[in-house]
Write a protein that holds these residues in place. Structure first.
Motif, PDB file in Angstrom:
ATOM      1  N   THR A   1     -14.169  -1.990 -44.682  1.00 18.72           N
ATOM      2  CA  THR A   1     -15.094  -2.637 -45.391  1.00 18.72           C
ATOM      3  C   THR A   1     -16.423  -1.868 -45.477  1.00 18.72           C
ATOM      4  OG1 THR A   1     -14.756  -4.914 -44.228  1.00 18.72           O
ATOM      5  CG2 THR A   1     -16.527  -4.746 -45.480  1.00 18.72           C
ATOM      6  N   VAL A   2     -16.978  -1.881 -46.840  1.00 14.89           N
ATOM      7  CA  VAL A   2     -18.173  -0.842 -47.047  1.00 14.89           C
ATOM      8  C   VAL A   2     -19.121  -1.441 -47.858  1.00 14.89           C
ATOM      9  CG1 VAL A   2     -16.838   0.445 -48.826  1.00 14.89           C
ATOM     10  CG2 VAL A   2     -18.939   1.452 -47.442  1.00 14.89           C
ATOM     11  N   SER A   3     -20.204  -1.519 -47.686  1.00 12.17           N
ATOM     12  CA  SER A   3     -21.275  -1.746 -48.617  1.00 12.17           C
ATOM     13  C   SER A   3     -21.593  -0.814 -49.582  1.00 12.17           C
ATOM     14  CB  SER A   3     -22.417  -2.695 -47.990  1.00 12.17           C
ATOM     15  OG  SER A   3     -23.476  -2.828 -48.731  1.00 12.17           O
ATOM     16  N   THR A   4     -22.294  -1.012 -50.901  1.00 15.13           N
ATOM     17  CA  THR A   4     -22.804  -0.132 -51.869  1.00 15.13           C
ATOM     18  C   THR A   4     -24.220   0.071 -51.479  1.00 15.13           C
ATOM     19  OG1 THR A   4     -23.345  -1.955 -53.468  1.00 15.13           O
ATOM     20  CG2 THR A   4     -21.511  -0.760 -53.932  1.00 15.13           C
ATOM     21  N   SER A   5     -24.911  -0.948 -50.542  1.00 17.55           N
ATOM     22  CA  SER A   5     -26.165  -0.715 -50.255  1.00 17.55           C
ATOM     23  C   SER A   5     -26.374   0.262 -48.863  1.00 17.55           C
ATOM     24  CB  SER A   5     -26.912  -2.026 -49.997  1.00 17.55           C
ATOM     25  OG  SER A   5     -26.253  -2.750 -49.094  1.00 17.55           O
TER      26      SER A   5
ATOM     27  N   TRP B   1     -33.429   5.751 -52.080  1.00 18.07           N
ATOM     28  CA  TRP B   1     -32.519   7.105 -52.184  1.00 18.07           C
ATOM     29  C   TRP B   1     -31.990   7.596 -51.300  1.00 18.07           C
ATOM     30  CZ3 TRP B   1     -30.739   6.337 -56.789  1.00 18.07           C
ATOM     31  CH2 TRP B   1     -31.499   5.831 -57.861  1.00 18.07           C
ATOM     32  N   TYR B   2     -32.255   7.365 -49.987  1.00 18.53           N
ATOM     33  CA  TYR B   2     -31.676   7.723 -48.805  1.00 18.53           C
ATOM     34  C   TYR B   2     -30.572   6.863 -48.502  1.00 18.53           C
ATOM     35  CZ  TYR B   2     -30.334   8.586 -43.752  1.00 18.53           C
ATOM     36  OH  TYR B   2     -29.758   8.999 -42.644  1.00 18.53           O
ATOM     37  N   TRP B   3     -30.613   5.654 -48.646  1.00 18.37           N
ATOM     38  CA  TRP B   3     -29.691   4.743 -48.326  1.00 18.37           C
ATOM     39  C   TRP B   3     -28.386   4.240 -49.329  1.00 18.37           C
ATOM     40  CZ3 TRP B   3     -29.696   3.534 -43.334  1.00 18.37           C
ATOM     41  CH2 TRP B   3     -31.002   3.398 -42.639  1.00 18.37           C
ATOM     42  N   ASN B   4     -28.735   4.399 -50.541  1.00 10.91           N
ATOM     43  CA  ASN B   4     -27.929   4.178 -51.727  1.00 10.91           C
ATOM     44  C   ASN B   4     -27.167   5.451 -51.914  1.00 10.91           C
ATOM     45  OD1 ASN B   4     -28.037   1.350 -52.850  1.00 10.91           O
ATOM     46  ND2 ASN B   4     -30.197   1.979 -52.077  1.00 10.91           N
ATOM     47  N   THR B   5     -25.946   5.785 -51.384  1.00  7.69           N
ATOM     48  CA  THR B   5     -25.264   6.918 -51.285  1.00  7.69           C
ATOM     49  C   THR B   5     -23.873   6.542 -51.926  1.00  7.69           C
ATOM     50  OG1 THR B   5     -24.497   6.864 -49.268  1.00  7.69           O
ATOM     51  CG2 THR B   5     -26.548   8.131 -49.609  1.00  7.69           C
ATOM     52  N   TYR B   6     -23.661   5.476 -52.536  1.00 10.39           N
ATOM     53  CA  TYR B   6     -22.310   5.137 -52.995  1.00 10.39           C
ATOM     54  C   TYR B   6     -21.799   5.964 -54.200  1.00 10.39           C
ATOM     55  CZ  TYR B   6     -24.964   2.733 -56.423  1.00 10.39           C
ATOM     56  OH  TYR B   6     -25.997   2.387 -57.643  1.00 10.39           O
ATOM     57  N   PRO B   7     -20.537   6.105 -54.465  1.00 10.96           N
ATOM     58  CA  PRO B   7     -20.035   6.924 -55.499  1.00 10.96           C
ATOM     59  C   PRO B   7     -20.588   6.539 -56.952  1.00 10.96           C
ATOM     60  CG  PRO B   7     -18.330   6.173 -54.211  1.00 10.96           C
ATOM     61  CD  PRO B   7     -19.416   5.297 -53.737  1.00 10.96           C
ATOM     62  N   GLY B   8     -21.004   7.449 -57.633  1.00 10.46           N
ATOM     63  CA  GLY B   8     -21.862   7.091 -58.840  1.00 10.46           C
ATOM     64  C   GLY B   8     -23.231   6.870 -58.713  1.00 10.46           C
ATOM     65  N   ALA B   9     -23.979   6.758 -57.706  1.00 13.26           N
ATOM     66  CA  ALA B   9     -25.212   6.212 -57.635  1.00 13.26           C
ATOM     67  C   ALA B   9     -26.146   6.964 -58.480  1.00 13.26           C
ATOM     68  CB  ALA B   9     -25.790   5.971 -56.196  1.00 13.26           C
ATOM     69  N   ARG B  10     -26.826   6.541 -59.508  1.00 16.69           N
ATOM     70  CA  ARG B  10     -28.164   7.345 -60.085  1.00 16.69           C
ATOM     71  C   ARG B  10     -28.856   6.343 -60.702  1.00 16.69           C
ATOM     72  NH1 ARG B  10     -26.130  11.165 -63.306  1.00 16.69           N
ATOM     73  NH2 ARG B  10     -23.955  11.106 -62.492  1.00 16.69           N
ATOM     74  N   CYS B  11     -30.203   6.679 -61.035  1.00 16.04           N
ATOM     75  CA  CYS B  11     -31.213   5.851 -61.622  1.00 16.04           C
ATOM     76  C   CYS B  11     -30.824   5.606 -62.924  1.00 16.04           C
ATOM     77  CB  CYS B  11     -32.545   6.518 -61.695  1.00 16.04           C
ATOM     78  SG  CYS B  11     -33.884   5.383 -61.801  1.00 16.04           S
TER      79      CYS B  11
END
Length: 554
Positions: A166-170, A50-60
């Motif tokens: 180039t960007v990664s969701t992770s 939850w620190y690394w995955n900050t892509y738009p819309g990220a939620r559990c």
């Protein structure tokens, strides 16, 4: 020793990698026991995934009130979740709060990578090497590095030719506004893509989604949590948590009362409609008892979802591309999104099937497939993780008997309970491969694993033993149990990251135990009460094995 020579760091009871949900609870538990602890985290702070995955819309995709710690009633009462499915920022705030409330940061060294971990048999210690050049030693080594923390390699042909963004969701590292007015490509349609695609579509000049395998995507039905709902949950938290611990997936069960063909076509349709409105993991995929064991039954639910897609997506050709037809519903983790299918009705959104036209290469400003060329200014890589084994192999764990962990597992993962592995003494995995972590509310699995590990270490200390190890025989039994359990389900019919088949060259072992967190807990508890059969203390098996543990525990 001169004044300029630093003193050797003390040997600790427990070394731990990772400061997410696993590492923080391990630190709390070890401190509670009065043992010494040293943790290491690559990120600059706590949070893990939850620190690394900050892509738009990220939620559990697990409801917030369940995706949280249960070890402290005070914590449960003082923290209030704002939404049914909390966004990334709120989950990270929660983890920050936990770290501060229980003074857990002091146990960790941040901005630190563990480059190797080596078992020293003569000293009966683990030695970890850090990217600073330092080493630390400890009696026990815990891997709390998470199952979904190592991104898979970006294996897009010709990616190195591309000169745009180039960007990664992770490892998201740009503001969404950087994609505004651009021609954007999203490669992948897993959970991360499902969550970010609608938001990217709102700002992009044009969005092209490159999809290999369409997934079953359900509306998340996310909404603010009403105060009266929060009050009711908090007043019943002890009972709710106990239900989660003994459930199938780590959330309160909604136990199906019928098989799919026990009811009429009309009733089945009505029940799917109600389940679709309810959504979540107790939604359509959990409506009947045989949806993950009977292909014909599963097809009734799968076709229901495909009908929904055809109703939502206005263009029939686009709808057909988005319809999941390559795996049963639930055999891969279902996705939950907001306005996902509706997004494909936008005039600035299109989808390309990589099954029909795979990517051949990329140029400086385009993606070239077998069917054409697509000019793009930015590429979003939503191509998933090297699940469960990737984070472990990154630690370069080695022992004298088998060498590196990845060599010991070269023909497939082999663990005891998803917690230990033969040939690697005093090494424990929190929510590791072949545990229920893959297909459950992982926080429930994390707490249960840490408690069991701490109890076993305490058992060894009480016995005066310094070396704890799973036997090869017990490990073989557990591998058979996990394989026999999954073979009775439709999981066994599908290639996915559940099997490691998303990573080229990775042995295809099913990476989880799918018999339920409740049965798993009963088995682990039974083993502890029996004196830990299947485990040796200083080379001696202290309890006699009777039979396969899954046959002893109903």
């Amino acid at each position: 020793m001169t004044d300029k020579t630093p003193a050797a760091a003390p040997v600790v009871d427990v070394l731990c990698v990772g400061a997410g949900f696993s590492g923080l609870y391990a630190a709390y538990k070890v401190a509670e026991k009065g043992w010494s602890f040293a943790g290491f985290e690559l990120a600059p702070t706590v949070g893990g995934t939850w620190y690394w995955n900050t892509y738009p819309g990220a939620r559990c995709d697990v409801e917030s009130v369940y995706y949280s710690y249960s070890f402290s009633e005070e914590l449960q009462q003082e923290w209030t979740w704002s939404e049914r499915f909390a966004p990334q920022a709120e989950i990270l705030s929660y983890i920050d709060h936990v770290a501060d409330r229980f003074d857990l940061r002091r146990h960790f060294r941040f901005n630190t990578r563990v480059t190797s971990a080596t078992w020293l048999p003569e000293e009966r210690l683990w030695e970890v090497a850090l990217d600073s050049g330092e080493t630390r030693r400890g009696r026990y080594l815990l891997a709390g590095s998470g199952g979904l923390s190592t991104p898979k390699d970006f294996d897009v042909p010709g990616l190195e030719n591309f000169s745009g963004t180039t960007v990664s969701t992770s490892r998201w590292n740009i503001p969404l506004s950087d994609l505004a007015g651009k021609r954007v490509a999203v490669i992948g349609t897993g959970s991360s893509a499902v969550q970010c695609i609608p938001l990217i579509a709102e700002v992009a000049e044009h969005l092209t989604v490159f999809q290999r395998t369409p997934n079953y995507v359900f509306p998340a039905r996310n909404a603010p949590l009403a105060p009266e709902v929060v009050d009711e949950i908090k007043s019943n938290y002890p009972a709710i948590r106990e239900e989660c611990r003994h459930s199938l997936g780590g959330i309160p069960d909604r136990i199906p009362d019928a098989a799919a063909f026990d009811v009429s076509d009309e009733e089945r349709r009505e029940r799917y409609e109600r389940a679709y409105e309810r959504s979540g993991f107790n939604g359509v995929g959990g409506e009947f008892s045989d949806l993950l064991t009977d292909a014909r039954a599963n097809e009734t639910a799968a076709e229901f979802v495909r009908e929904k897609i055809r109703q939502i997506v206005q263009d029939p050709e686009t709808a057909a591309v988005l319809e999941p037809r390559f795996h049963p519903l639930g055999a891969k983790r279902s996705c939950f999104g907001t306005d996902y299918y509706e997004t494909f009705n936008r005039p600035n959104v299109s989808v390309v099937s990589l099954r029909d036209e795979p990517i051949e290469t990329m140029t400086s400003d385009s993606i070239v497939t077998a069917g054409g060329s697509y000019e793009v200014d930015a590429v979003v890589l939503a191509i998933g993780f090297d699940a469960f084994t990737g984070p472990l192999y990154a630690l370069n764990i080695s022992g004298p008997e088998y060498g590196r962990l990845q060599d010991a597992w070269s023909d497939g993962v082999r663990t005891f309970l998803g917690i230990m592995t033969a040939g690697f003494p005093n090494f424990f995995m929190i929510g590791g491969p072949q545990s229920p972590a893959l297909a459950s509310n992982v926080v429930v699995t994390i707490e249960q694993a840490v408690d069991w590990i701490a109890d076993l270490i305490g058992h060894a200390k009480a016995a005066g033993a310094e070396v704890v190890e799973a036997t090869a025989e017990a490990q073989d039994d557990w591998v058979r149990i996990t394989e026999d359990t999954v073979s009775q389900t439709l999981y066994a019919t599908t290639d996915s990251w559940y099997r490691g088949s998303n990573v080229t060259g990775k042995p295809t072992t099913f990476l989880g135990y799918v018999g339920g967190v409740g049965k798993y807990r009963r088995m682990c508890t039974h083993l502890a009460k029996q004196g830990y059969p299947g485990v040796t203390l200083d080379g001696t098996t202290v309890a006699r094995r009777i039979g396969r543990i899954d046959e002893e525990i109903a």
